[in-house]
Write a protein that holds these residues in place. Structure first.
Motif, PDB file in Angstrom:
ATOM      1  N   GLY A  59      12.371   3.089  -7.729  1.00  0.00           N
ATOM      2  CA  GLY A  59      11.061   3.695  -7.900  1.00  0.00           C
ATOM      3  C   GLY A  59      10.923   4.976  -7.094  1.00  0.00           C
ATOM      4  O   GLY A  59      11.849   5.426  -6.414  1.00  0.00           O
ATOM      5  N   GLY A  60       9.724   5.572  -7.167  1.00  0.00           N
ATOM      6  CA  GLY A  60       9.450   6.786  -6.414  1.00  0.00           C
ATOM      7  C   GLY A  60       9.960   8.034  -7.096  1.00  0.00           C
ATOM      8  O   GLY A  60      10.602   7.974  -8.153  1.00  0.00           O
ATOM      9  N   PRO A  61       9.724   9.202  -6.494  1.00  0.00           N
ATOM     10  CA  PRO A  61      10.177  10.477  -7.074  1.00  0.00           C
ATOM     11  C   PRO A  61      11.694  10.512  -7.193  1.00  0.00           C
ATOM     12  O   PRO A  61      12.420  10.014  -6.325  1.00  0.00           O
ATOM     13  CB  PRO A  61       9.676  11.515  -6.065  1.00  0.00           C
ATOM     14  CG  PRO A  61       8.589  10.833  -5.314  1.00  0.00           C
ATOM     15  CD  PRO A  61       8.966   9.389  -5.248  1.00  0.00           C
ATOM     16  N   CYS A  62      12.174  11.121  -8.271  1.00  0.00           N
ATOM     17  CA  CYS A  62      13.619  11.194  -8.491  1.00  0.00           C
ATOM     18  C   CYS A  62      13.933  12.355  -9.420  1.00  0.00           C
ATOM     19  O   CYS A  62      13.063  12.808 -10.176  1.00  0.00           O
ATOM     20  CB  CYS A  62      14.146   9.879  -9.077  1.00  0.00           C
ATOM     21  SG  CYS A  62      13.397   9.415 -10.656  1.00  0.00           S
ATOM     22  N   PRO A  63      15.163  12.854  -9.392  1.00  0.00           N
ATOM     23  CA  PRO A  63      15.568  13.896 -10.338  1.00  0.00           C
ATOM     24  C   PRO A  63      15.567  13.353 -11.764  1.00  0.00           C
ATOM     25  O   PRO A  63      15.503  12.135 -11.988  1.00  0.00           O
ATOM     26  CB  PRO A  63      16.984  14.269  -9.885  1.00  0.00           C
ATOM     27  CG  PRO A  63      17.157  13.650  -8.547  1.00  0.00           C
ATOM     28  CD  PRO A  63      16.245  12.477  -8.479  1.00  0.00           C
ATOM     29  N   LEU A  64      15.719  14.283 -12.733  1.00  0.00           N
ATOM     30  CA  LEU A  64      15.618  13.925 -14.140  1.00  0.00           C
ATOM     31  C   LEU A  64      16.775  14.527 -14.926  1.00  0.00           C
ATOM     32  O   LEU A  64      17.128  15.698 -14.737  1.00  0.00           O
ATOM     33  CB  LEU A  64      14.293  14.435 -14.710  1.00  0.00           C
ATOM     34  CG  LEU A  64      14.031  14.245 -16.202  1.00  0.00           C
ATOM     35  CD1 LEU A  64      13.971  12.764 -16.577  1.00  0.00           C
ATOM     36  CD2 LEU A  64      12.725  14.944 -16.604  1.00  0.00           C
ATOM     37  N   GLN A 128       8.781  18.256 -13.903  1.00  0.00           N
ATOM     38  CA  GLN A 128      10.123  18.428 -13.372  1.00  0.00           C
ATOM     39  C   GLN A 128      10.996  19.238 -14.316  1.00  0.00           C
ATOM     40  O   GLN A 128      10.853  19.156 -15.535  1.00  0.00           O
ATOM     41  CB  GLN A 128      10.804  17.061 -13.170  1.00  0.00           C
ATOM     42  CG  GLN A 128      10.279  16.263 -12.005  1.00  0.00           C
ATOM     43  CD  GLN A 128      11.017  14.953 -11.898  1.00  0.00           C
ATOM     44  OE1 GLN A 128      10.620  13.952 -12.484  1.00  0.00           O
ATOM     45  NE2 GLN A 128      12.106  14.946 -11.148  1.00  0.00           N
ATOM     46  N   ARG A 129      11.912  19.987 -13.732  1.00  0.00           N
ATOM     47  CA  ARG A 129      13.014  20.545 -14.486  1.00  0.00           C
ATOM     48  C   ARG A 129      14.084  19.476 -14.646  1.00  0.00           C
ATOM     49  O   ARG A 129      14.059  18.461 -13.956  1.00  0.00           O
ATOM     50  CB  ARG A 129      13.565  21.784 -13.778  1.00  0.00           C
ATOM     51  CG  ARG A 129      12.560  22.944 -13.773  1.00  0.00           C
ATOM     52  CD  ARG A 129      13.138  24.182 -13.135  1.00  0.00           C
ATOM     53  NE  ARG A 129      12.295  25.340 -13.409  1.00  0.00           N
ATOM     54  CZ  ARG A 129      11.277  25.727 -12.657  1.00  0.00           C
ATOM     55  NH1 ARG A 129      10.961  25.048 -11.567  1.00  0.00           N
ATOM     56  NH2 ARG A 129      10.546  26.788 -12.991  1.00  0.00           N
TER      57      ARG A 129
END
Length: 271
Positions: A59-64, A128-129
């Motif tokens: 969970g939480g913020p992460c790259p994409l 997000q990019r």
């Protein structure tokens, strides 16, 4: 050159049907068992315009990353390749896997627009990019996403939605396909094939890493090498891998290809 022998990968790899059948089974299992996911997310108005978003279990913020399937723009869909998100997910990267319309029901130019729409919707939804990863036809599509003028595509979009791409066994020059059986469903003129070939576009900047199987045809090896050189990127061969097994490393978070893709995604700045 025998273009049919060079580019017809299903004929070139004797057990290709068995490999794709295994993909289907593994992808179905993955879609069922991976806990953190959003399936059948619409990014457009037509039925194929859906994507699945898989999220790291921490969970939480992460790259994409966006993973685009192959099939020469005329076969397969997102449910065929879900499990190839595993390596990136276990390295903390979210992975979106879209479907798109298939030729000849839709023209190839429409597929390009659909993938741009999917990336735009993801960007505006997640802020997000993203890294674009694509296999075969998806390699061409991932490169075209990196080359897209996003503010020109849709009002209000920022620049550089897809500043990095990792095409795997991509087709970057479409003109050599024209005399093959593969091209029948594509219905491309030589001019359209040229315009849809990333190889002939100005290098867009950003990070590019191309991958090809060491056991692939000389033409796939050449296209990968020439495209990387033209855009100032890097190129890598996976030893002994054919056009289909070249994707296997993406299921393994400890494989160097998964590690490299995750590092590329992490280097991208959020909006």
């Amino acid at each position: 050159m025998d273009a049919e022998a060079e580019y017809n990968n299903r004929a070139r790899v004797p057990d290709s049907a068995a490999i794709i059948a295994r993909w289907m089974r593994d992808a179905a299992t993955f879609r069922t068992t991976w806990a953190s996911k959003r399936l059948d997310v619409r990014y457009g108005d037509t039925e194929p315009e859906r994507l699945d978003l898989f999220l790291p279990e921490a969970g939480g913020p992460c790259p994409l990353a966006l993973f685009i399937h192959g099939g020469y723009w005329q076969a397969l869909d997102r449910t065929s390749v879900s499990h190839f998100a595993r390596g990136l997910l276990l390295r903390g990267v979210a992975v979106a896997v879209p479907s798109y319309g298939l030729c000849p029901a839709v023209p190839l130019a429409t597929i390009v627009e659909q993938m741009r729409r999917a990336a735009a919707v993801l960007c505006m939804t997640t802020r997000q990019r993203m890294l674009a990863v694509g296999h075969s036809a998806g390699g061409q599509l991932s490169a075209l996403l990196q080359a897209t003028d996003w503010p020109g595509f849709a009002q209000g979009l920022p620049t550089g939605i897809v500043p990095a791409a990792l095409p795997i066994s991509g087709v970057f020059e479409l003109e050599p396909l024209l005399p093959t059986s593969i091209a029948r469903a594509l219905n491309l003129t030589p001019e359209a094939a040229h315009a849809l070939s990333p190889r002939w576009l100005p290098p867009p900047g950003g990070e590019l890493h191309t991958v090809v199987g060491g056991a692939e045809s000389p033409e796939f090896l050449r296209q990968t090498r020439d495209f990387a050189a033209a855009w100032g990127g890097t190129a890598e061969e996976i030893p002994l891998a054919n056009h289909f097994t070249v994707l296997d490393p993406l299921t393994d978070p400890d494989h160097p290809l998964s590690a490299r893709a995750a590092d590329m995604a992490r280097r991208l700045a959020s909006l």
